[in-house]
Write an enzyme that holds these catalytic residues in place. Structure first.
Site, mmCIF file in Angstrom:
data_model
loop_
_atom_site.group_PDB
_atom_site.id
_atom_site.type_symbol
_atom_site.label_atom_id
_atom_site.label_comp_id
_atom_site.label_asym_id
_atom_site.label_seq_id
_atom_site.Cartn_x
_atom_site.Cartn_y
_atom_site.Cartn_z
ATOM 1 N N LYS A 22 41.329 49.950 47.488
ATOM 2 C CA LYS A 22 41.441 48.580 47.314
ATOM 3 C C LYS A 22 40.228 48.006 46.664
ATOM 4 O O LYS A 22 40.043 47.222 45.577
ATOM 5 C CB LYS A 22 41.792 47.712 48.500
ATOM 6 C CG LYS A 22 41.583 46.224 48.523
ATOM 7 C CD LYS A 22 41.828 45.529 49.759
ATOM 8 C CE LYS A 22 40.735 45.279 50.696
ATOM 9 N NZ LYS A 22 39.715 44.155 50.266
ATOM 10 N N ASN A 23 38.855 48.149 47.359
ATOM 11 C CA ASN A 23 37.914 47.436 46.737
ATOM 12 C C ASN A 23 37.117 47.885 45.595
ATOM 13 O O ASN A 23 36.486 47.172 44.884
ATOM 14 C CB ASN A 23 36.804 47.377 48.100
ATOM 15 C CG ASN A 23 37.101 46.257 49.048
ATOM 16 O OD1 ASN A 23 37.926 45.593 49.171
ATOM 17 N ND2 ASN A 23 36.768 46.435 50.211
ATOM 18 N N CYS A 116 39.416 37.320 53.602
ATOM 19 C CA CYS A 116 39.337 37.267 54.975
ATOM 20 C C CYS A 116 38.309 36.492 55.516
ATOM 21 O O CYS A 116 37.282 36.469 55.177
ATOM 22 C CB CYS A 116 39.222 38.671 55.726
ATOM 23 S SG CYS A 116 40.916 39.649 55.312
ATOM 24 N N ARG A 121 30.679 34.039 54.014
ATOM 25 C CA ARG A 121 30.694 34.609 52.687
ATOM 26 C C ARG A 121 30.376 33.541 51.522
ATOM 27 O O ARG A 121 31.155 33.240 50.628
ATOM 28 C CB ARG A 121 32.280 34.968 52.585
ATOM 29 C CG ARG A 121 32.523 35.951 53.744
ATOM 30 C CD ARG A 121 33.893 36.700 53.671
ATOM 31 N NE ARG A 121 34.009 37.575 52.912
ATOM 32 C CZ ARG A 121 34.713 38.413 52.441
ATOM 33 N NH1 ARG A 121 35.999 38.180 52.834
ATOM 34 N NH2 ARG A 121 34.783 39.498 51.661
ATOM 35 N N PRO A 122 29.155 33.182 51.356
ATOM 36 C CA PRO A 122 28.829 32.190 50.247
ATOM 37 C C PRO A 122 28.590 33.167 49.060
ATOM 38 O O PRO A 122 28.420 34.408 48.914
ATOM 39 C CB PRO A 122 27.399 31.800 50.736
ATOM 40 C CG PRO A 122 26.812 32.792 51.570
ATOM 41 C CD PRO A 122 28.037 33.261 52.389
ATOM 42 N N ASP A 124 26.118 32.674 46.709
ATOM 43 C CA ASP A 124 24.838 32.136 46.185
ATOM 44 C C ASP A 124 24.331 33.313 45.289
ATOM 45 O O ASP A 124 23.433 33.033 44.206
ATOM 46 C CB ASP A 124 23.814 31.771 47.084
ATOM 47 C CG ASP A 124 23.672 32.688 48.440
ATOM 48 O OD1 ASP A 124 24.718 33.026 49.050
ATOM 49 O OD2 ASP A 124 22.575 33.038 48.214
ATOM 50 N N ASP A 304 33.704 47.520 57.240
ATOM 51 C CA ASP A 304 35.223 47.462 57.388
ATOM 52 C C ASP A 304 35.812 48.471 58.280
ATOM 53 O O ASP A 304 37.175 48.565 58.244
ATOM 54 C CB ASP A 304 35.896 47.783 55.917
ATOM 55 C CG ASP A 304 35.353 46.735 54.832
ATOM 56 O OD1 ASP A 304 34.948 45.595 55.340
ATOM 57 O OD2 ASP A 304 35.325 46.867 53.498
ATOM 58 N N ARG A 396 47.719 43.363 52.855
ATOM 59 C CA ARG A 396 46.742 43.168 51.826
ATOM 60 C C ARG A 396 45.895 44.516 51.247
ATOM 61 O O ARG A 396 45.659 44.300 50.028
ATOM 62 C CB ARG A 396 45.513 42.086 52.039
ATOM 63 C CG ARG A 396 46.063 40.836 52.372
ATOM 64 C CD ARG A 396 45.193 39.863 52.604
ATOM 65 N NE ARG A 396 44.316 39.761 51.824
ATOM 66 C CZ ARG A 396 43.155 38.845 51.660
ATOM 67 N NH1 ARG A 396 43.070 37.772 52.593
ATOM 68 N NH2 ARG A 396 42.149 38.999 50.684
HETATM 69 N N1 EPU Z 1 26.291 37.241 51.119
HETATM 70 C C1 EPU Z 1 25.652 36.133 51.054
HETATM 71 N N2 EPU Z 1 25.639 35.664 49.823
HETATM 72 C C2 EPU Z 1 26.245 36.065 48.595
HETATM 73 C C3 EPU Z 1 26.926 37.418 48.829
HETATM 74 C C4 EPU Z 1 27.009 37.824 50.047
HETATM 75 O O1 EPU Z 1 25.027 35.576 51.805
HETATM 76 O O2 EPU Z 1 26.191 35.711 47.470
HETATM 77 C C5 EPU Z 1 26.511 38.108 52.461
HETATM 78 C C6 EPU Z 1 27.905 37.772 53.010
HETATM 79 O O3 EPU Z 1 28.269 36.516 53.581
HETATM 80 C C7 EPU Z 1 27.959 38.966 53.857
HETATM 81 C C8 EPU Z 1 27.102 39.937 53.387
HETATM 82 O O4 EPU Z 1 26.187 39.267 52.330
HETATM 83 O O5 EPU Z 1 27.417 38.353 55.013
HETATM 84 C C9 EPU Z 1 27.748 41.154 52.444
HETATM 85 O O6 EPU Z 1 28.681 40.594 51.485
HETATM 86 P P1 EPU Z 1 29.104 41.237 50.173
HETATM 87 O O7 EPU Z 1 28.693 40.365 49.384
HETATM 88 O O8 EPU Z 1 28.687 42.665 50.185
HETATM 89 O O9 EPU Z 1 30.719 41.473 50.478
HETATM 90 P P2 EPU Z 1 31.755 41.248 49.606
HETATM 91 O O10 EPU Z 1 31.435 41.473 48.013
HETATM 92 O O11 EPU Z 1 32.320 39.791 49.802
HETATM 93 C C10 EPU Z 1 32.964 43.280 49.834
HETATM 94 C C11 EPU Z 1 34.383 43.810 50.352
HETATM 95 C C12 EPU Z 1 34.495 43.786 51.660
HETATM 96 C C13 EPU Z 1 33.505 44.424 52.555
HETATM 97 C C14 EPU Z 1 32.000 44.170 51.951
HETATM 98 C C15 EPU Z 1 30.991 44.872 52.460
HETATM 99 C C16 EPU Z 1 35.596 43.361 48.369
HETATM 100 C C17 EPU Z 1 36.543 42.640 47.619
HETATM 101 N N3 EPU Z 1 35.462 43.177 49.660
HETATM 102 O O12 EPU Z 1 32.826 42.085 50.274
HETATM 103 O O13 EPU Z 1 35.581 44.174 52.148
HETATM 104 O O14 EPU Z 1 33.482 44.092 53.825
HETATM 105 O O15 EPU Z 1 31.911 44.157 50.530
HETATM 106 O O16 EPU Z 1 31.113 46.284 52.253
HETATM 107 O O17 EPU Z 1 35.222 44.314 47.636
HETATM 108 C C18 EPU Z 1 37.809 44.311 53.373
HETATM 109 O O18 EPU Z 1 38.122 45.257 52.693
HETATM 110 O O19 EPU Z 1 38.220 44.268 54.410
HETATM 111 C C19 EPU Z 1 36.438 43.645 53.165
HETATM 112 C C20 EPU Z 1 36.221 42.509 53.747
#
Ligand code: EPU
Length: 417
Positions: A22-23, A116, A121-122, A124, A304, A396
């Site tokens: 998925k990711n 989710c 999940r900001p 920034d 995850d 999903r």
């Molecule tokens: N974070 C920030 N600011 C940002 C980006 C992230 O504070 O600009 C924080 C997030 O709030 C979180 C941490 O950094 O606490 C990690 O976030 P990351 O950006 O790595 O996560 P993501 O890209 O939103 C992807 C996967 C998630 C998976 C995470 C970590 C996708 C679409 N989603 O999320 O998958 O948990 O990486 O490996 O690729 C799932 O599949 O159930 C899922 C949630």
């Protein structure tokens, strides 16, 4: 609304084949819009997150042809118009379109992405990446208007190794002038899959899979093909199912290295597991030891997989400890597990699981994708019938979960309510 009914305590035997990740797929599909020619992506999972991305592709006017697990996308017909809130808020990965469109057209209008509800999940770090390459970002409510006269390679140091910010910065940098460096980049295999796809188009990306990625901008991207890597989270989920109820359950078509941390933890517990080149074979055991687990970015223990792991922790002898370091709100499954008979205490970012305890079937509710997977696994182990509400969350991210589990001896049924 849909719910899953599970008759528990059935032995799982046979083979489960793992689908595309998925990711990875949710990054590859938006990345296709950067290309100047048609592209083809194979091993696309049949999950609703992909349907939601397709809706955005169609909204933008891309020509999409789907054939089983293969998708052909012709980006040359795209009209770079605003992506409205109704579709951007359906999933997290919608914001990969923000960076793909910005990278190609130097302008994008889109609303805040969904995903989710497992933490704040900001975005920034993504915005920081855009700005480092010369874009101006205007925010009005949920709407983001991002514009650049010119995108020029820059230096981006991520505050945390964010998967999303790493993907987005790569996407914006691929067609920028000059070289972009991302430091403290995420190292997840899905990022390597994305970089391979873009390099197949003629991009110049090096270092994907390490914490320093370099992208030298190019002017034109050629037609390309990519296969989505196997889903390591789906694989891990079924491996845990095998540790709960398996009798030589084979989890096939995987890259075992991608779930190495899970395999090591299962071995530490005493789970019988055989690791082969592209599969693992796993069985249940009555004699398992408690463990400590801490989630971390790849190659650490995947966040995850922590929720799917918790039903297994309830079966270990002694006190297990699990610490969630990535998300601040990823224990919504725990009260439901406790209703099913678990003895789990939440203390901030940690849970303490006292085991073994018997699990009993109950009516429970999936609050997010991986919480849903956790409850399905608990239902496989539990005595009697478990009903999991809000199955939409699970669909999903897990292709044919009911069919896959039933094919190895489980008894699951989806009901419309
Ligand atoms: N974070 C920030 N600011 C940002 C980006 C992230 O504070 O600009 C924080 C997030 O709030 C979180 C941490 O950094 O606490 C990690 O976030 P990351 O950006 O790595 O996560 P993501 O890209 O939103 C992807 C996967 C998630 C998976 C995470 C970590 C996708 C679409 N989603 O999320 O998958 O948990 O990486 O490996 O690729 C799932 O599949 O159930 C899922 C949630």
């Amino acid at each position: 609304m849909k719910r899953i009914k599970i008759e528990g305590e059935r032995v799982l035997e046979g083979t489960i084949k793992i689908s595309g990740a998925k990711n990875a797929a949710v990054a590859l599909v938006p990345a296709s819009l950067l290309c100047d020619e048609p592209v083809e992506i194979d091993n696309i999972p049949n999950i609703s997150d992909i349907d939601d991305l397709e809706e955005i592709l169609v909204h933008l006017g891309a020509t999409v042809e789907k054939n089983g697990s293969s998708i052909k996308i012709d980006p040359t017909t795209v009209d770079n118009k605003e992506i409205p809130d109704e579709i951007s808020s359906k999933l997290r990965a919608s914001y990969y379109f923000m960076s793909a469109l910005l990278g190609k057209y130097k302008h994008v209008e889109m609303h805040f992405p969904g995903g989710c509800s497992i933490g704040a999940r900001p975005i920034d770090q993504t915005i920081k990446g855009f700005k480092a390459l010369g874009a101006e970002v205007e925010v009005n409510g949920t709407k983001y208007t991002v514009h650049a006269k010119e995108l020029i390679g820059g230096h981006v140091y991520l505050d945390m190794p964010s998967v999303g910010a790493t993907v987005n910065t790569i996407l914006v940098a691929v067609r920028a002038k000059g070289i972009t460096t991302i430091e403290n980049a995420a190292k997840e295999p899905e990022i390597v899959n994305l970089a391979t796809f873009l390099n197949n188009m003629g991009a110049k990306i090096t270092g994907a899979g390490t914490s320093e990625i370099k992208i030298e901008g190019v002017e034109y991207l050629l037609k390309a093909f990519i296969e989505v890597i196997p889903d390591r989270i789906e694989a891990g989920t079924y491996v845990i199912a095998g540790a709960l109820m398996g009798n030589n359950l084979k989890i096939d078509q995987i890259i075992p290295e991608h779930i190495e941390m899970l395999i090591l933890k299962l071995k530490e517990m005493g789970v019988p597991i055989e690791v082969n080149i592209d599969n693992v074979i796993v069985s249940r055991s009555d004699n398992l030891k408690s463990v400590k687990v801490k989630t971390l970015g790849y190659p650490g223990f995947a966040t995850d997989l922590q929720q799917p792991l918790t039903p297994l922790l309830t079966q270990l002898t002694g006190l297990s400890e699990l610490e969630e370091t990535i998300y601040e709100n990823r224990f919504k499954n725990i009260p439901y597990l406790n209703e099913m008979g678990a003895d789990i205490k939440i203390d901030g970012r940690k849970i303490y699981v006292n085991g073994p305890t018997e699990l009993i079937g109950k009516e429970v509710t999936a609050t997010d994708l991986r919480a849903g997977a956790c409850l399905v696994l608990a239902g496989l182990k539990a005595k009697g019938t478990t009903i999991v509400n809000n199955v939409e969350f699970i669909l999903r991210g897990y292709e044919n979960i009911v069919e896959k589990l039933n094919s190895v001896g489980a008894k699951l049924e989806i009901e419309e309510i």
